[in-house]
Design an enzyme around this catalytic site. Structure first.
Site, PDB file in Angstrom:
ATOM      1  N   HIS A 106      -2.084   4.275   5.390  1.00 33.92           N
ATOM      2  CA  HIS A 106      -1.572   3.553   4.232  1.00 33.92           C
ATOM      3  C   HIS A 106      -1.690   2.045   4.477  1.00 33.92           C
ATOM      4  O   HIS A 106      -1.391   1.571   5.580  1.00 33.92           O
ATOM      5  CB  HIS A 106      -0.100   3.960   4.043  1.00 33.92           C
ATOM      6  N   ASP A 138       5.340  -9.219 -11.407  1.00 36.36           N
ATOM      7  CA  ASP A 138       6.640  -9.231 -10.743  1.00 36.36           C
ATOM      8  C   ASP A 138       6.557 -10.105  -9.503  1.00 36.36           C
ATOM      9  O   ASP A 138       5.475 -10.543  -9.109  1.00 36.36           O
ATOM     10  CB  ASP A 138       7.093  -7.807 -10.397  1.00 36.36           C
ATOM     11  N   LYS A 191      -6.885   6.691  -3.797  1.00 34.78           N
ATOM     12  CA  LYS A 191      -5.861   6.141  -4.689  1.00 34.78           C
ATOM     13  C   LYS A 191      -6.471   4.951  -5.441  1.00 34.78           C
ATOM     14  O   LYS A 191      -7.646   4.630  -5.282  1.00 34.78           O
ATOM     15  CB  LYS A 191      -4.620   5.724  -3.894  1.00 34.78           C
ATOM     16  N   ASP A 229      -4.882  -1.938  -6.196  1.00 35.92           N
ATOM     17  CA  ASP A 229      -3.606  -2.565  -6.542  1.00 35.92           C
ATOM     18  C   ASP A 229      -3.615  -3.951  -5.895  1.00 35.92           C
ATOM     19  O   ASP A 229      -3.922  -4.081  -4.703  1.00 35.92           O
ATOM     20  CB  ASP A 229      -2.458  -1.705  -5.995  1.00 35.92           C
ATOM     21  N   ASP A 253      -0.060  -5.773 -10.142  1.00 36.48           N
ATOM     22  CA  ASP A 253      -0.795  -4.656  -9.547  1.00 36.48           C
ATOM     23  C   ASP A 253      -2.185  -4.583 -10.183  1.00 36.48           C
ATOM     24  O   ASP A 253      -3.214  -4.786  -9.542  1.00 36.48           O
ATOM     25  CB  ASP A 253       0.059  -3.391  -9.784  1.00 36.48           C
ATOM     26  N   HIS A 311       4.301  -8.661  -6.463  1.00 35.36           N
ATOM     27  CA  HIS A 311       2.853  -8.746  -6.643  1.00 35.36           C
ATOM     28  C   HIS A 311       2.376 -10.186  -6.757  1.00 35.36           C
ATOM     29  O   HIS A 311       1.242 -10.495  -6.383  1.00 35.36           O
ATOM     30  CB  HIS A 311       2.411  -7.925  -7.860  1.00 35.36           C
ATOM     31  N   ARG A 345      -4.666   3.650  -0.072  1.00 31.00           N
ATOM     32  CA  ARG A 345      -4.906   4.943   0.574  1.00 31.00           C
ATOM     33  C   ARG A 345      -6.222   5.505   0.047  1.00 31.00           C
ATOM     34  O   ARG A 345      -6.640   5.159  -1.061  1.00 31.00           O
ATOM     35  CB  ARG A 345      -3.813   5.959   0.228  1.00 31.00           C
ATOM     36  N   CYS A 356      -1.526  -5.889  -4.634  1.00 33.73           N
ATOM     37  CA  CYS A 356      -0.758  -6.209  -3.421  1.00 33.73           C
ATOM     38  C   CYS A 356      -1.542  -5.892  -2.154  1.00 33.73           C
ATOM     39  O   CYS A 356      -1.315  -6.506  -1.119  1.00 33.73           O
ATOM     40  CB  CYS A 356       0.599  -5.506  -3.424  1.00 33.73           C
ATOM     41  N   TYR A 357      -2.479  -4.954  -2.241  1.00 37.37           N
ATOM     42  CA  TYR A 357      -3.279  -4.635  -1.047  1.00 37.37           C
ATOM     43  C   TYR A 357      -4.302  -5.715  -0.735  1.00 37.37           C
ATOM     44  O   TYR A 357      -4.941  -5.681   0.307  1.00 37.37           O
ATOM     45  CB  TYR A 357      -3.922  -3.251  -1.171  1.00 37.37           C
TER      46      TYR A 357
END
Lengths: 492, 354
Positions: free
Chosen positions: A248, A386, A302, A305, A379, A389, A299, A307-308
C-alpha cells in the site's frame, strides 16, 4: 506523445475494470485536447488555493470535519505545511495563535492528543511537532521549550512491543504509520536512541510483501522455546512474520522513510534487509498511464488518487538515497549534474533526467485533475477538495518539480562544525542522525516546472515533509548545534 | 441557543449527569483552525472530557462513548476509554461484539471499529472461553460478509489475516484448524472468481499458502508450488493484462527461489501479437493455457516477464534480447514508465564485460 489508451480489459470485465474505465472516462475530460493549438499552459492556481487554506485556518472547518475532530493537529499541519509549500507563511499574531492552540493538545502524561483532553497518540504527536517546527520558536511561549521531551520519550518507550514495533497509543494498534510518526518526532527532537529503536528495522523489513511495497504491519510468531513440547511448531513457517494487508502506498512511504531513518542503527552484522528491486518495480507500477494523466495509485488494480503523488511519488527520492536509481553513488551530485534550469517546454525534457518516475506526467495530473476550481486540491475529479489532499497533492507536485539528493559535501560540512557534548556517550549516533537528516540538498538545475516557473512550489524534505529551512531550524535547536550556511554550488 | 436543541437530548439537561462538570475544549477563546461542531457533538464531548477528568468508570459512560462514536467513529480516545470501562465493569464482551457488528458495517472505513473488535476477541473472556471457537468462526463469517460490501477494505483484510494467524496457526485447535483453512481456500477461489483483479484476494491467497504455516495435505511443497503456479497461469489466461495475477506468479517464484525461465513457454504467446493463423494451429497444452480469445496482445506484464527471463540468461545475446523488449516497453507499450525501462537497460548492460 502516444494517444492515451484505456487499460486493457481483455474482453473480461469485472468490478475492478468497470470502475477503472469510469475513472478513465472522467479523467480523459481533463486532458487538454492535443489537436488544439491554443491550449494555455496549465497553471497552479496558487491564490485560489491560498484562499481555501486561509478560510479553513481563520474561519474554521465546516461541520463535516467533525469526523476529523480527533485529528486536529493534522488539520493544522496539513494547512500550514501547504502554506510553506506555496511559499507563504503566517503573520506573527497567527503564528502565536497556532503555537498556543498546539500546546493545548499536549497531554499531561507526555505526547500529544488529537485535541484538548484527548489521549496521547503517535499520529497527532507527529502532526503537532511538525506544525511546531513550522510556527514554533525557542523561549517562553514559543512552543519548542514547552514540549515535555522526557515524558514524550517515556510515552514512546511505553508503546514498544517485543517485535520491535510500537502501538500507536495505549490499547492501540501497531502500524508503520505510527512508527514513521514516532521516528520523525524523535529525530527532530533529539530523542532517537538505540534503546528506543532496537528491533524496529527488522519489523519494518517484515512488512514488505511479495509485490515489493509494504503492508500496514506484520504478525509476529515467536519461535517455540527449546524445551517446548511443541518444538518446531513455528519453525515450519517459511516466513515467520507475515505482512498483514497488501502492499500500500501510504504504508510503503512510511516504511521506507522509517528504514532510511533507521540506517544509522542497523546492527553491524546480520542486519535485516529490504528488497529494493521489487520495491522499485512496485513503486513505478503505481504510476497510472497517460489516460490516467500519470497520477499514482496506492495499490495494485486500484484507482489513481492525488495523495499518492506524495506517498508514492515522494518515495523515489528516499529510494535514491539508498542507492537505487538517480545520480551514481559516491559522486557529488551538484558538481556532477549541474545543469541549466529547465522551464517546462517539452523539448529535451526526458534527456536531462535520471529520476525513475515520470515527473512531467505527475505534475500534469496534479495541475489538470488535482485542482478543484473553487480552491484546494483533491483525490480526483469530481471529488471535493479537502485539507489532506491539498497538502499531499502540493508536496507531490513539489517532489515532481524538485530533485532532492543526499550531498556528501553537505554531510561533511555538518560533521566539521559538530560540537560534541562531553558528557554524552551516544555522541556518534546523535551526530549521524543529525547529519543524515540535514544533508539533503536540491540538485542544481534539475528542477522542472510543467507550465513554467510560475508554478514553482517550495522543495520539501523527503523524509520529514518540512521545508529544509524549518527542518534545520528545529533540529539545530534541539541538538544544540549550528548548521553551516548553505552555499549554492556552481557548475564545476 | 439553536432551534435544534429542542429536538436533541443534551447531557447538559440530563439530571443523571449533573455530577459531571462538562469541560470546554479550549480555555483559549481564539484557537486557530477550529471545527464548527454541532451542538449535539459539542455537548457530548464536553461531558466526555469531564468524565475523563473525573475518572468516571460507571455504566453510563458506555452510553456516552457510544454516542460520540456514532457521531465520530474516529474518536480514538472515546474508543480507548470505552474499552477501559468495559474491562473495569467486567462487561460481557460478547454483547459488545454484537454491537460492533452494527457499527462495523456502518463505519466500514474506520480503523477503530476493527481494532476494537480485535481487542474484544483477544480478551481471555472470549478467546479462552469454552465458546471461543464459536466466536472466532463467527468473526470469519462476519468479515466475509463485510467484504461483500467493500471487497478491498484494507482494515477488514488485515484483520482477517491477523485473526487467522493469531488463532488458527498454532496447531492448538487441531481438526478445527484444518477445516478453517480448507474453507479459506474455497472462499478465496470464489472471491477471485468474482473479480480476478481484486488484488486484496490475491494477497490473501499468498498469505494463506505461503506465510501462515503449512496445512495438512500441503506438506509436499513441490506440489503446492506447482498448484499455485498453475493457478496463476490459469487466471492470467483469462485476462492477461491483470497485474495482480502476474505479481502473484512472480511472488511464488521469488518466494521459492524458482527461475523465471521455467515459465518461458507459457509467457511467450502473451508477449507477442496474436498471429493471424493462431486459431488454426492451436494445440491445447493444459500446462500452458493460451491467452483467451478476447485477450489484447501483446500485454505489458508478459513482455516484462520475458525480458526478466532473458536478463537472467546473462550472456550478451540474452541481455540484448532483454534490452530489445525493454525498449519496446519504453517506446511503445508502456511509455509512462520509459525512465524505468531505460534504467533496466542501463543496469543490465553495466554488468556485461566490456
Amino acid at each position: 506523445m502516444v494517444a492515451p489508451r484505456p487499460a486493457p480489459v481483455d474482453a473480461y470485465p469485472t468490478d475492478t475494470s468497470d470502475t477503472q474505465a469510469e475513472t478513465e472516462e472522467t479523467l480523459l475530460k481533463h486532458i487538454p485536447d492535443p489537436n488544439s493549438s491554443t491550449n494555455p499552459p496549465p497553471t497552479l492556481q496558487k491564490n485560489v488555493h491560498l484562499q481555501f487554506l486561509v478560510r479553513n485556518l481563520l474561519q474554521g472547518f465546516p461541520s463535516r470535519y467533525i469526523s476529523q475532530d480527533a485529528s486536529q493537529p493534522w488539520l493544522l499541519f496539513w494547512t500550514i505545511q501547504s502554506f510553506s509549500i506555496l511559499q507563504a507563511g503566517l503573520d506573527p499574531n497567527n503564528k502565536q495563535r497556532a503555537i498556543d492552540t498546539i500546546m493545548e493538545w499536549q497531554h499531561p502524561d507526555g505526547g500529544f492528543g488529537g485535541g484538548p483532553g484527548q489521549a496521547p497518540h503517535l499520529l497527532p504527536t507527529y502532526a503537532a511537532i511538525s506544525a511546531l517546527a513550522i510556527v514554533g520558536r525557542p523561549g517562553p511561549g514559543g512552543g519548542w521549550d514547552q514540549i515535555d521531551r522526557e515524558k514524550l520519550y517515556k510515552f514512546f518507550l511505553s508503546l514498544k512491543q517485543p517485535d520491535g514495533s510500537f502501538l500507536v497509543m495505549d490499547h492501540g494498534e501497531v502500524d508503520v504509520r505510527g512508527i514513521y510518526c514516532l521516528l520523525v518526532t524523535a529525530s527532530l527532537l533529539d530523542l532517537l536512541t538505540p534503546e528506543l529503536v532496537e528491533g524496529t528495522p527488522a519489523f519494518i523489513a517484515s512488512c514488505q510483501t511479495y509485490e515489493g511495497g509494504f503492508a500496514s504491519a506484520s504478525q509476529p510468531y515467536f519461535s517455540a522455546s527449546p524445551d517446548s513440547e511443541r518444538e518446531g511448531a513455528s519453525t515450519l513457517l517459511s516466513s515467520p512474520r507475515p505482512p498483514l494487508g497488501e502492499a500500500h502506498g501510504g504504508y510503503t512511504f512510511c516504511a521506507l522513510a522509517s528504514w532510511v531513518m533507521l540506517l544509522p542503527f542497523l546492527p553491524p552484522s546480520n542486519a535485516p534487509t529490504i528488497n529494493t528491486k521489487t520495491l522499485l518495480r512496485w513503486l513505478t507500477n503505481m504510476q497510472g498511464t497517460e489516460i490516467e494523466l500519470g497520477g499514482f495509485k496506492g495499490r495494485t488494480n486500484k484507482l489513481v488518487d492525488g495523495c499518492y503523488s506524495w506517498w508514492v511519488g515522494g518515495a523515489f527520492a528516499l529510494l535514491e538515497s539508498i542507492g537505487v536509481g538517480g545520480p551514481r553513488h559516491g559522486h557529488e551530485p551538484e558538481a556532477e549534474h549541474a545543469r541549466e534550469p529547465h522551464h517546462g517546454d517539452d523539448e529535451g525534457w526526458d534527456d536531462v533526467d535520471d529520476v525513475l518516475f515520470n515527473r512531467k506526467a505527475l505534475q500534469e495530473y496534479i495541475l489538470y485533475a488535482g485542482q478543484h476550481p473553487a480552491g484546494g486540491l483533491r483525490d480526483k475529479p469530481p471529488k471535493a477538495a479537502d485539507a489532506y489532499h491539498t497538502l499531499y497533492c502540493l508536496c507531490g507536485l513539489s517532489s515532481a518539480q524538485h530533485h532532492l539528493v543526499i550531498s556528501p559535501a553537505r554531510r561533511q560540512a555538518i560533521y566539521d562544525v559538530w560540537k560534541s557534548e562531553p558528557s554524552s556517550s551516544e555522541g556518534d549516533i546523535r551526530k549521524k542522525v543529525f547529519a543524515e537528516s540535514l544533508s539533503w540538498v536540491e540538485e542544481e538545475g534539475a528542477a522542472k516546472f510543467v507550465g513554467g516557473t510560475n508554478n514553482r512550489v517550495n522543495a520539501t524534505h523527503p523524509i520529514f515533509n518540512l521545508t529544509i529551512t524549518h527542518t534545520e531550524g528545529i533540529m539545530s535547536h534541539f541538538y544544540k548545534q549550528t548548521v553551516p550556511p548553505r552555499v549554492v554550488s556552481k557548475k564545476a | 441557543m439553536s432551534a435544534s436543541s429542542d429536538s436533541i437530548e443534551l447531557y447538559a439537561d440530563d439530571p443523571e449527569w449533573a455530577d459531571i462538570e462538562p469541560v470546554r475544549q479550549y480555555e483559549n477563546p481564539n484557537p486557530l483552525a477550529p471545527i464548527f461542531y454541532t451542538e449535539e457533538y459539542r455537548d457530548a464531548t464536553d461531558y466526555f472530557r469531564g468524565v475523563v477528568k473525573k475518572g468516571d468508570m460507571s455504566p453510563r459512560v458506555l452510553d456516552l462513548t457510544e454516542k460520540i462514536i456514532r457521531l465520530n467513529p474516529a474518536h480514538y480516545s472515546a474508543w480507548q476509554y470505552r474499552y477501559k470501562v468495559l474491562l473495569a465493569l467486567k462487561s460481557p464482551l460478547d454483547l459488545e461484539l454484537r454491537l460492533m457488528d452494527e457499527l462495523a458495517v456502518k463505519f466500514l472505513k474506520t480503523y477503530q471499529v476493527w481494532h476494537h473488535r480485535r481487542l474484544l476477541i483477544s480478551h481471555p473472556q472470549l478467546s479462552s472461553s469454552k465458546s471461543s471457537s464459536f466466536y472466532l468462526t463467527a468473526e470469519l463469517r462476519f468479515i466475509a460478509k463485510c467484504l461483500v460490501v467493500d471487497s478491498k477494505n484494507y482494515h477488514t483484510w488485515s484483520y482477517r489475516q491477523w485473526l487467522l494467524s493469531n488463532f488458527f496457526s498454532g496447531g492448538e485447535r487441531g481438526k478445527e484448524e484444518e477445516e478453517v483453512w480448507k474453507k479459506e481456500m474455497e472462499w478465496i477461489e470464489q472471491m477471485i472468481e468474482e473479480d480476478v483483479r481484486n488484488n486484496s484476494v490475491w494477497h490473501h491467497r499468498f498469505f494463506v499458502v505461503f506465510q501462515s504455516g503449512i496445512r495438512v495435505g500441503d506438506e509436499d511443497r513441490e506440489v503446492v508450488r506447482r498448484r499455485e503456479i498453475d493457478f496463476a497461469k490459469d487466471k492470467i489466461s483469462l485476462a492477461p493484462s491483470n497485474p495482480s495475477a502476474w505479481n502473484y506468479l512472480r511472488g511464488v517464484l521469488d518466494n521459492n527461489n524458482l527461475p523465471y525461465s521455467d515459465l518461458s513457454i507459457f509467457v511467450r504467446p502473451y508477449a507477442q501479437a496474436r498471429s493471424p493463423d493462431a486459431e488454426a494451429d492451436e494445440v491445447i497444452d493444459l500446462e500452458n493455457p493460451s491467452p483467451s480469445k478476447g485477450a489484447q496482445l501483446p500485454c505489458v506484464p508478459a513482455i516484462e516477464f520475458l525480458a526478466d527471463v532473458y536478463e537472467s540468461g546473462k550472456s550478451r545475446d540474452d541481455i540484448e534480447k532483454a534490452a530489445q523488449l525493454w525498449k519496446s516497453l519504453a517506446n511503445e507499450y508502456d511509455t509512462i514508465r520509459k525512465k524505468y525501462w531505460e534504467y533496466r537497460i542501463k543496469e543490465a548492460l553495466e554488468v556485461l564485460p566490456a
